[in-house]
Design a protein around this motif. Sequence first.
Motif, PDB file in Angstrom:
ATOM      1  N   SER A 181       0.861  -1.185   0.000  1.00 48.45           N
ATOM      2  CA  SER A 181       0.000   0.000   0.000  1.00 48.45           C
ATOM      3  C   SER A 181       0.893   1.229   0.000  1.00 48.45           C
ATOM      4  O   SER A 181       2.120   1.121  -0.047  1.00 48.45           O
ATOM      5  CB  SER A 181      -0.931   0.010   1.220  1.00 48.45           C
ATOM      6  OG  SER A 181      -0.180   0.142   2.418  1.00 48.45           O
ATOM      7  N   GLY A 182       0.274   2.398   0.088  1.00 44.45           N
ATOM      8  CA  GLY A 182       1.039   3.633   0.147  1.00 44.45           C
ATOM      9  C   GLY A 182       1.749   3.772   1.488  1.00 44.45           C
ATOM     10  O   GLY A 182       1.294   3.244   2.516  1.00 44.45           O
ATOM     11  N   GLU A 183       2.869   4.495   1.483  1.00 41.90           N
ATOM     12  CA  GLU A 183       3.652   4.664   2.701  1.00 41.90           C
ATOM     13  C   GLU A 183       2.850   5.368   3.793  1.00 41.90           C
ATOM     14  O   GLU A 183       2.882   4.959   4.957  1.00 41.90           O
ATOM     15  CB  GLU A 183       4.929   5.460   2.394  1.00 41.90           C
ATOM     16  CG  GLU A 183       5.939   4.709   1.540  1.00 41.90           C
ATOM     17  CD  GLU A 183       7.288   5.418   1.496  1.00 41.90           C
ATOM     18  OE1 GLU A 183       7.426   6.472   2.148  1.00 41.90           O
ATOM     19  OE2 GLU A 183       8.195   4.914   0.808  1.00 41.90           O
ATOM     20  N   VAL A 184       2.142   6.417   3.433  1.00 38.03           N
ATOM     21  CA  VAL A 184       1.397   7.190   4.431  1.00 38.03           C
ATOM     22  C   VAL A 184       0.279   6.356   5.029  1.00 38.03           C
ATOM     23  O   VAL A 184       0.057   6.369   6.244  1.00 38.03           O
ATOM     24  CB  VAL A 184       0.838   8.486   3.801  1.00 38.03           C
ATOM     25  CG1 VAL A 184      -0.081   9.208   4.780  1.00 38.03           C
ATOM     26  CG2 VAL A 184       1.988   9.400   3.375  1.00 38.03           C
ATOM     27  N   ASN A 185      -0.428   5.599   4.196  1.00 39.96           N
ATOM     28  CA  ASN A 185      -1.511   4.752   4.704  1.00 39.96           C
ATOM     29  C   ASN A 185      -0.990   3.721   5.698  1.00 39.96           C
ATOM     30  O   ASN A 185      -1.580   3.517   6.773  1.00 39.96           O
ATOM     31  CB  ASN A 185      -2.212   4.053   3.535  1.00 39.96           C
ATOM     32  CG  ASN A 185      -3.376   3.193   3.999  1.00 39.96           C
ATOM     33  OD1 ASN A 185      -4.229   3.648   4.743  1.00 39.96           O
ATOM     34  ND2 ASN A 185      -3.403   1.942   3.572  1.00 39.96           N
ATOM     35  N   LEU A 186       0.130   3.082   5.375  1.00 41.07           N
ATOM     36  CA  LEU A 186       0.729   2.095   6.268  1.00 41.07           C
ATOM     37  C   LEU A 186       1.148   2.741   7.586  1.00 41.07           C
ATOM     38  O   LEU A 186       0.934   2.180   8.669  1.00 41.07           O
ATOM     39  CB  LEU A 186       1.926   1.438   5.574  1.00 41.07           C
ATOM     40  CG  LEU A 186       2.749   0.432   6.382  1.00 41.07           C
ATOM     41  CD1 LEU A 186       1.875  -0.637   7.014  1.00 41.07           C
ATOM     42  CD2 LEU A 186       3.823  -0.201   5.503  1.00 41.07           C
ATOM     43  N   LEU A 187       1.737   3.920   7.504  1.00 37.39           N
ATOM     44  CA  LEU A 187       2.142   4.632   8.721  1.00 37.39           C
ATOM     45  C   LEU A 187       0.935   4.982   9.575  1.00 37.39           C
ATOM     46  O   LEU A 187       0.959   4.809  10.805  1.00 37.39           O
ATOM     47  CB  LEU A 187       2.897   5.904   8.332  1.00 37.39           C
ATOM     48  CG  LEU A 187       3.377   6.784   9.494  1.00 37.39           C
ATOM     49  CD1 LEU A 187       4.586   6.158  10.173  1.00 37.39           C
ATOM     50  CD2 LEU A 187       3.715   8.187   9.004  1.00 37.39           C
ATOM     51  N   LEU A 188      -0.121   5.465   8.956  1.00 31.57           N
ATOM     52  CA  LEU A 188      -1.286   5.926   9.704  1.00 31.57           C
ATOM     53  C   LEU A 188      -1.971   4.799  10.465  1.00 31.57           C
ATOM     54  O   LEU A 188      -2.285   4.942  11.643  1.00 31.57           O
ATOM     55  CB  LEU A 188      -2.282   6.616   8.763  1.00 31.57           C
ATOM     56  CG  LEU A 188      -1.866   7.980   8.214  1.00 31.57           C
ATOM     57  CD1 LEU A 188      -2.891   8.501   7.223  1.00 31.57           C
ATOM     58  CD2 LEU A 188      -1.677   8.979   9.338  1.00 31.57           C
ATOM     59  N   TYR A 189      -2.209   3.661   9.806  1.00 37.86           N
ATOM     60  CA  TYR A 189      -2.953   2.619  10.521  1.00 37.86           C
ATOM     61  C   TYR A 189      -2.079   1.826  11.482  1.00 37.86           C
ATOM     62  O   TYR A 189      -2.555   1.359  12.515  1.00 37.86           O
ATOM     63  CB  TYR A 189      -3.721   1.709   9.559  1.00 37.86           C
ATOM     64  CG  TYR A 189      -2.918   0.739   8.726  1.00 37.86           C
ATOM     65  CD1 TYR A 189      -2.350  -0.394   9.293  1.00 37.86           C
ATOM     66  CD2 TYR A 189      -2.785   0.910   7.346  1.00 37.86           C
ATOM     67  CE1 TYR A 189      -1.640  -1.310   8.517  1.00 37.86           C
ATOM     68  CE2 TYR A 189      -2.079   0.008   6.571  1.00 37.86           C
ATOM     69  CZ  TYR A 189      -1.515  -1.102   7.159  1.00 37.86           C
ATOM     70  OH  TYR A 189      -0.804  -2.009   6.401  1.00 37.86           O
ATOM     71  N   SER A 190      -0.794   1.671  11.189  1.00 38.67           N
ATOM     72  CA  SER A 190       0.060   0.853  12.052  1.00 38.67           C
ATOM     73  C   SER A 190       0.541   1.609  13.288  1.00 38.67           C
ATOM     74  O   SER A 190       0.693   1.022  14.364  1.00 38.67           O
ATOM     75  CB  SER A 190       1.273   0.339  11.269  1.00 38.67           C
ATOM     76  OG  SER A 190       2.086   1.410  10.830  1.00 38.67           O
ATOM     77  N   VAL A 191       0.772   2.920  13.151  1.00 37.68           N
ATOM     78  CA  VAL A 191       1.326   3.704  14.255  1.00 37.68           C
ATOM     79  C   VAL A 191       0.279   4.580  14.917  1.00 37.68           C
ATOM     80  O   VAL A 191       0.190   4.633  16.146  1.00 37.68           O
ATOM     81  CB  VAL A 191       2.496   4.578  13.760  1.00 37.68           C
ATOM     82  CG1 VAL A 191       3.013   5.480  14.875  1.00 37.68           C
ATOM     83  CG2 VAL A 191       3.610   3.709  13.215  1.00 37.68           C
ATOM     84  N   PHE A 192      -0.551   5.242  14.107  1.00 42.61           N
ATOM     85  CA  PHE A 192      -1.484   6.218  14.656  1.00 42.61           C
ATOM     86  C   PHE A 192      -2.905   5.681  14.800  1.00 42.61           C
ATOM     87  O   PHE A 192      -3.791   6.408  15.253  1.00 42.61           O
ATOM     88  CB  PHE A 192      -1.486   7.478  13.789  1.00 42.61           C
ATOM     89  CG  PHE A 192      -0.127   8.116  13.675  1.00 42.61           C
ATOM     90  CD1 PHE A 192       0.447   8.763  14.748  1.00 42.61           C
ATOM     91  CD2 PHE A 192       0.590   8.034  12.495  1.00 42.61           C
ATOM     92  CE1 PHE A 192       1.699   9.336  14.661  1.00 42.61           C
ATOM     93  CE2 PHE A 192       1.847   8.612  12.386  1.00 42.61           C
ATOM     94  CZ  PHE A 192       2.410   9.257  13.470  1.00 42.61           C
ATOM     95  N   ARG A 193      -3.141   4.439  14.405  1.00 49.04           N
ATOM     96  CA  ARG A 193      -4.454   3.791  14.520  1.00 49.04           C
ATOM     97  C   ARG A 193      -5.522   4.569  13.752  1.00 49.04           C
ATOM     98  O   ARG A 193      -6.673   4.666  14.170  1.00 49.04           O
ATOM     99  CB  ARG A 193      -4.903   3.656  15.981  1.00 49.04           C
ATOM    100  CG  ARG A 193      -3.809   3.298  16.972  1.00 49.04           C
ATOM    101  CD  ARG A 193      -3.409   1.846  16.929  1.00 49.04           C
ATOM    102  NE  ARG A 193      -2.554   1.553  18.054  1.00 49.04           N
ATOM    103  CZ  ARG A 193      -1.217   1.534  18.007  1.00 49.04           C
ATOM    104  NH1 ARG A 193      -0.608   1.740  16.850  1.00 49.04           N
ATOM    105  NH2 ARG A 193      -0.499   1.279  19.072  1.00 49.04           N
ATOM    106  N   ILE A 194      -5.118   5.162  12.626  1.00 49.28           N
ATOM    107  CA  ILE A 194      -6.043   5.911  11.782  1.00 49.28           C
ATOM    108  C   ILE A 194      -6.259   5.130  10.494  1.00 49.28           C
ATOM    109  O   ILE A 194      -5.310   4.819   9.780  1.00 49.28           O
ATOM    110  CB  ILE A 194      -5.484   7.312  11.457  1.00 49.28           C
ATOM    111  CG1 ILE A 194      -5.285   8.120  12.737  1.00 49.28           C
ATOM    112  CG2 ILE A 194      -6.404   8.056  10.507  1.00 49.28           C
ATOM    113  CD1 ILE A 194      -4.613   9.454  12.518  1.00 49.28           C
ATOM    114  N   GLY A 195      -7.514   4.811  10.198  1.00 49.87           N
ATOM    115  CA  GLY A 195      -7.809   4.041   9.002  1.00 49.87           C
ATOM    116  C   GLY A 195      -7.582   2.550   9.202  1.00 49.87           C
ATOM    117  O   GLY A 195      -7.374   2.061  10.313  1.00 49.87           O
ATOM    118  N   ASN A 196      -7.602   1.822   8.112  1.00 50.95           N
ATOM    119  CA  ASN A 196      -7.472   0.369   8.152  1.00 50.95           C
ATOM    120  C   ASN A 196      -6.529  -0.112   7.052  1.00 50.95           C
ATOM    121  O   ASN A 196      -6.307   0.578   6.052  1.00 50.95           O
ATOM    122  CB  ASN A 196      -8.847  -0.294   7.967  1.00 50.95           C
ATOM    123  CG  ASN A 196      -9.794   0.039   9.101  1.00 50.95           C
ATOM    124  OD1 ASN A 196      -9.590  -0.364  10.231  1.00 50.95           O
ATOM    125  ND2 ASN A 196     -10.842   0.787   8.782  1.00 50.95           N
TER     126      ASN A 196
END
Length: 419
Positions: free
Chosen positions: A62-77
Amino acid sequence: MSAIISLAWKSLLNRKTTAILTIITVAISVVLLLGVEKIRTQAKSSFANTISSTDLIVGARSGEVNLLLYSVFRIGNATNNIGWQSYQDIAHLPQVKWAIPISLGDSHRGFRVMGTNQDYFKFYRYGSKQPLTFSQGEAFHSLFETVIGSDVAKKLNYQLGDEIIIAHGISDKSFTRHKNLPFTITGILAPTGTPVDKTVHVSLGAIEAIHVGWESGAHLGQTPDKQVLEQQTFEPKEITAFMLGLNSKIQTFMLQRQINNYNKEPLSAILPGIALSELWGMMSVAEQALMVISGFVVIAGLLGMLTSLLTGLQERRREMAILRAMGAQPKHIFFLLMSEASLLTLLGITVGTGILYLVLAACAPIIEHQYGVKIALTALSQHDLMLLLLVQISGVVIGLFPSLKAYRHSVADGMTIKV
């Protein structure tokens, strides 16, 4: 000079309504200007302090930002899960020092539930390489034990030994809850100012156990009782993502390329710092737009002050003439108007700064709960002070126009009533 400032102050008190409206106009512009800057810098600081000492984050392609958001910040899936065997293959590579598996997808009363293992409490770092610590209790050891973040404990008033029910999926509804499988709280983490505070942590085995009898988000089969499940051994089939710490930073890019070319399934390995920079790059346009809007609001506020001073000047022509008749020189009239403009701007800045801190104090808990961004009530930074100084200088410059106009007025002009 002090006499002129004192006279300017008395003059403003004599025109309280106009002065107060002008001060409020400047204050609102200052609130917006500093508010945008505060939220921007605090958001960056909050995001940057969430993860530290993690070299790579690995998830489904997936995109780098999407992976960062859901894995670290619990934003999105996540777009997809990754196989447990893939995790084990990579975790046992010689370059890898430690690996933290993450399994997301469930929730508890609005808080995300994360499945992980003991390595999470041992190796995860935030801020300036700070480890996770317990304010109470200890890490989970058995299948139906849980460790909760400080915000979860505070908001839901949980204590050690309390039992909680986890719900399937992000929406915590009665028909999605695993009601027959309560978890016992064995530990409460100390506050970190990161999404860790808003997370319920359970074991990877527990994530598998509570989903026995569930298929595609629906409870289709029979889920055994807690006692029956505790007698079994559960190993995850899939996880959401995992974090890696390497033996040497030099190996980071080589391992990243190796993971991105992994042939068993499509994976993405990202560097948290680079992904975070990409996120700020995406937000830079919005940041600049907000700053431009804030600048225009400040200009509008100062123009409102200019209009007020010019309008008031027409009404005060007789006052200026009397001052001249009493011995005031044109320069005294000039400095009187300049002092009024400076005082109005200074009072507007002071009131606006006070309002900003009151608003931040009231809204910080809401922003933190809704968006996971911690807004700290810190003192004004050097950049903030520079912005306020710029506003003050602009107010002084605005005051030049009515001051010069008053400077040119003659006694005769002031004593003559023009209809």
